[in-house]
Each structure stands twice: as C-alpha cells, then as structure tokens.
Write an enzyme that holds these catalytic residues in place. Structure first.
Site, short mmCIF file in Angstrom:
data_model
loop_
_atom_site.label_atom_id
_atom_site.label_comp_id
_atom_site.label_asym_id
_atom_site.label_seq_id
_atom_site.Cartn_x
_atom_site.Cartn_y
_atom_site.Cartn_z
N LYS A 107 0.92 -1.15 -0.04
CA LYS A 107 -0.08 -0.04 0.07
C LYS A 107 0.82 1.27 -0.02
CE LYS A 107 -4.28 -1.96 1.43
NZ LYS A 107 -3.84 -3.41 1.83
C1 LIG Z 1 -4.61 -4.53 1.30
C2 LIG Z 1 -4.02 -5.65 1.13
C3 LIG Z 1 -4.14 -6.65 0.25
C4 LIG Z 1 -5.48 -6.69 -0.72
O1 LIG Z 1 -5.31 -5.53 -1.68
P1 LIG Z 1 -6.56 -5.10 -2.73
O2 LIG Z 1 -5.90 -4.17 -3.43
O3 LIG Z 1 -7.46 -4.67 -1.61
O4 LIG Z 1 -7.02 -6.27 -3.39
C5 LIG Z 1 -3.33 -7.76 0.21
N1 LIG Z 1 -2.41 -7.95 0.91
C6 LIG Z 1 -2.19 -6.99 1.97
C7 LIG Z 1 -0.93 -7.19 2.59
C8 LIG Z 1 -2.90 -6.05 2.05
O5 LIG Z 1 -2.51 -5.04 2.80
#
Ligand SMILES: *Cc1c(COP(=O)(O)O)cnc(C)c1O
Length: 435
Positions: A107
């Site tokens: 993220k």
């Molecule tokens: C947010 C997150 C996801 C999921 O990603 P999306 O874009 O919501 O599908 C997967 N793995 C981790 C570690 C995350 O923080």
C-alpha cells in the site's frame, strides 16, 4: 485525463477533482474515460528503464495534459525511494516483492504517490486539507508514513482497538506531527462509519477541507500499475508470456494490473487469488456476483466480503463476463491451504512469505495445473512476513528476523486518543483539533 462515474457516465472530473473528491457525488467510482496507450518504443526498451523512469512515463501518459513532465519527475522522486524487485522462487516462478517501502506493505506504492500528487496540487492552491481514514491494518500505516510531515495536510486515522497487530498499531501511533491516531472501542466497520458520517456532516464540511485516502481513490490505484510494468521489464529477457497472480481483497491491486494491461503491457493472464472471502472467484466461475458478510482468515488484509473495486474490474471488460473470464481466473483457499503453502515454499526455497503472499503463490500453482503452456509466473508479495510475525513463526516453527525499520518501532511509546464509537465525540474532537 478525464474521469467519469461508473454510475452516471455524464458525471465527469479532472484528475485533480477525482483525487480530492475520492468518490463522485453519485457514489459510483471514477474510471478513466479513455485509456491512453504507452508508446511502442517505450515498451520495446523497457528493460533498460529504472522503476522511477517507468513511473514517470506512465504518469506522463495519463496526466500529461494537467501536470508538466518536470513536475511529474518531482512527484515520482518524492514518492519512491524504494524498489519492487522480482526474485526467482522455482524454475518458472518469481515473486514480486512489494514490501520495501516505509510501512513494508504494497500500500506504500499508492499512499506515497497520493501524498506527493496532493501536495503538488496544494502548493498551487495553498489550501489546508484534512485526511480522514479508517484502517483495518495496513492502510493506516501506509497513509501515515505517506503523508508524514507533508505541509498543508493533516491526517486522522481511526483504528479498531485490539484488532490490529502490535507492529501495525505502532506504525499508526508513533509518528506524531501531522498524524493523529484515534483508537476506537469497536470494529473496523464502526471506524469506517464514523469517517463516512464526518464526510456527510454539513458543519464539519463548512469548516474544514476534508479528504479521503481510501483505496478507491484513483491516486492510490493508478500508481499500483507501475510495478506490473517494472516486473515485466525485469523478466522480459526470458522471452516468455507473463502471468500475474494477485492476492486480493478489495481488488485495487488487480484493477491496477488491468489498467497496465489496457495501457499496452503484454500480460498473458491474471489470477485473482483470495481467501474464503471469495465473491470474485465465485463470480468468475458462475457469472453471478453474490457478496457476503466478510469472515476472518489468517490473511486478514483480504477479509473483504464485497470488494469495492469489483465494479471497476468488470468495467475494464465492458461489463461482459465472458471477456472477464478470458483474462482472469479465480482461486480461493482456506487457512490450512494458506499455511501449507507457506511451509512448502519455505522448505523448498527457504523463502518466507506472509499469508497474503502465500495465497497468491498457491493460486499460481493451481493455475499451472490447468495451463501447461510455457510461461513466466509472477506472484505478488504484498507485505513483509514480519508484519505477521506471530502467525509466520507458528506456521514455520521457526523464528524469523524483524527488519530494523519495524523492530525500532516496538520500543516507542504509542500515542492515541481512545474513544467510544460515538459520532458526537468524534465530531467534537475534530472540531477542536483540525484547522
Ligand atoms: C490491502 C492488502 C491486500 C489486498 O489488496 P487489494 O488491493 O485490496 O485487493 C493484500 N495483501 C495485503 C498485505 C494488504 O495489505
């Protein structure tokens, strides 16, 4: 670049409007009206480009009508001082490591770009904005780190007390400066509800510029396309088609992959890998979309019952299920399968994966059973395993190292305002702390 609302095609927005509004007024999602193509020349030489050069070119292709190239260069260099390396895991499969940023989860790619592009616009308008965000774990850390000490922006993060990991909590509560953490005696849904109520409150909106940093903001989605191009650049010399396996919750990550594909990236196929929150894999199987209440799993960042980017995923294929299924195959796994995959990769390759990454690895292995053609498999690693240290150590029966960046947080005292899930309390706090 012009965006339209998925609910009302006549609602349009510039990039700046879409970024600061987050959502169109009709509660649809912003989508690009047309998707510009990267130049064939750029793709032909992509293996010689750095991550930042790739990011600059993509941003220029998308936003070049609103932001100059040199401003884009500033934005990208401010956002990214970390890489997205691929590593070989077995003969044909590679892991794309997306956890080298400040919060050690993927993220960071979205949050850092969002902070840099918002601060670009704010320097021009001299506005002060207040970001409100609810987090179930990783979003809060990435947003806090992304916006930390950015002039003109304050960040208020709500998280559910006792429901995030120690490390995740420390990432939200130890920065200070322009980052305020509020610990809510309630669930993630309570936190999200308080944030939504704040955005609808006339008095708060009259007094402050409120903005959202949630994952459906296009400023978080678009930069996630960069690492698909970067992975392709790193693997192009192998000369084989590339298949990406994406561990998915809200489907922002996979949607960004589709954007990359629509801009011209040669992607053979995508794998949508989930835990038992499997609304999308079931839709891919049957054509019926039946969201359910979310259930708790060991890959908790993907515990999403009704993924907010599902509408975008369909729209990339003109809402035609047959077209969607030609490009995306879904798989879902329970906690035991996830942990078995973590052990398998550790035993065979001495590689430690977080549970989300394990879901993507497993999806790729299942896809290989269905498709025996020769391709390069890439599974996305969305978080550093140490962020989920208790589960990882218990599963692998081995202690793992905590990177210095996370370790050093553990000894810092947390600072958070604790409150009940009450909107009037939350509003009073905002009234007295925001400017
Ligand atoms: C947010 C997150 C996801 C999921 O990603 P999306 O874009 O919501 O599908 C997967 N793995 C981790 C570690 C995350 O923080």
């Amino acid at each position: 670049m012009i965006f339209y609302s998925t609910k009302t095609a006549s609602i349009k927005a510039s990039a700046e409007e879409a970024i600061f509004n987050s959502l169109p007024a009709d509660n649809g999602l912003y989508m690009p009206e047309s998707i510009p193509q990267l130049s064939p020349d750029f793709l032909a030489n992509i293996e010689n480009k750095t991550f930042n050069e790739i990011a600059i070119e993509i941003t220029h292709t998308l936003f070049g009508d609103e932001i100059t190239r040199s401003e884009i260069e500033t934005i990208i260099h401010k956002a990214y001082d970390f890489e997205a390396p691929v590593r070989q895991i077995n003969e044909q499969d590679y892991v794309l490591e997306l956890f080298h940023g400040p919060s050690m989860a993927f993220k960071d790619f979205g949050a850092r770009f969002m902070a840099a592009i918002m601060s670009h616009y704010l320097l021009r308008s001299k506005k002060q904005i207040n970001i409100l965000v609810a987090t179930s774990g990783d979003t809060g850390g990435a947003v806090a780190q992304g916006f930390y000490k950015i002039p003109g922006i304050s960040v208020t993060i709500l998280y559910p007390s006792g429901k995030v990991s120690d490390i995740q909590e420390k990432q939200l509560t130890t920065l200070g400066h322009n980052v305020t953490a509020i610990e809510i005696d309630g669930t993630f849904d309570d936190c999200q509800k308080l944030v939504k109520e704040a955005f609808l409150d006339p008095e708060l909106n009259a007094k402050f510029n409120l903005a959202s940093a949630n994952s459906i903001n296009i400023a978080r989605l678009i930069p996630q396309s960069f690492y698909y191009f970067s992975a392709y650049a790193q693997l192009k010399k192998l000369g084989k088609p590339v298949v990406f396996s994406v561990p998915s919750g809200n489907f922002g990550n996979l949607s960004a992959g589709l954007l990359a594909y629509k801009m011209g990236l040669p992607v053979e196929h995508f794998i949508a890998a989930t835990n038992l929150n499997n609304a999308v894999p079931r839709y891919l199987e049957s054509g019926a979309y039946e969201p359910r209440a979310s259930i708790e799993t060991v890959s908790n960042a993907m515990d999403v019952g009704n993924p907010s980017n599902f509408v975008r995923l369909q729209r990339f294929f003109e809402d035609d299920w047959t077209l969607v299924t030609k490009k995306i195959t879904g798989f879902y796994f329970d906690d035991e399968q996830t942990k078995t995959a973590m052990r398998e990769v550790f035993e065979k390759s001495e590689y430690v994966m977080c549970p989300h990454t394990a879901v993507a690895y497993k999806g790729l292995q299942e896809y290989r059973k269905l498709n025996t053609s020769d391709f390069t498999g890439v599974f996305l690693s969305t978080a550093h395993p140490a962020k989920f240290i208790d589960l990882v150590e218990e599963t692998l029966e081995k202690s793992i190292e905590i990177p210095e960046r996370l370790e050093s947080l553990l000894s810092i005292e947390k600072v958070a305002t604790k409150m009940e899930a009450s909107f009037s309390d939350f509003k009073n706090l905002l009234m007295s702390t925001l400017s």
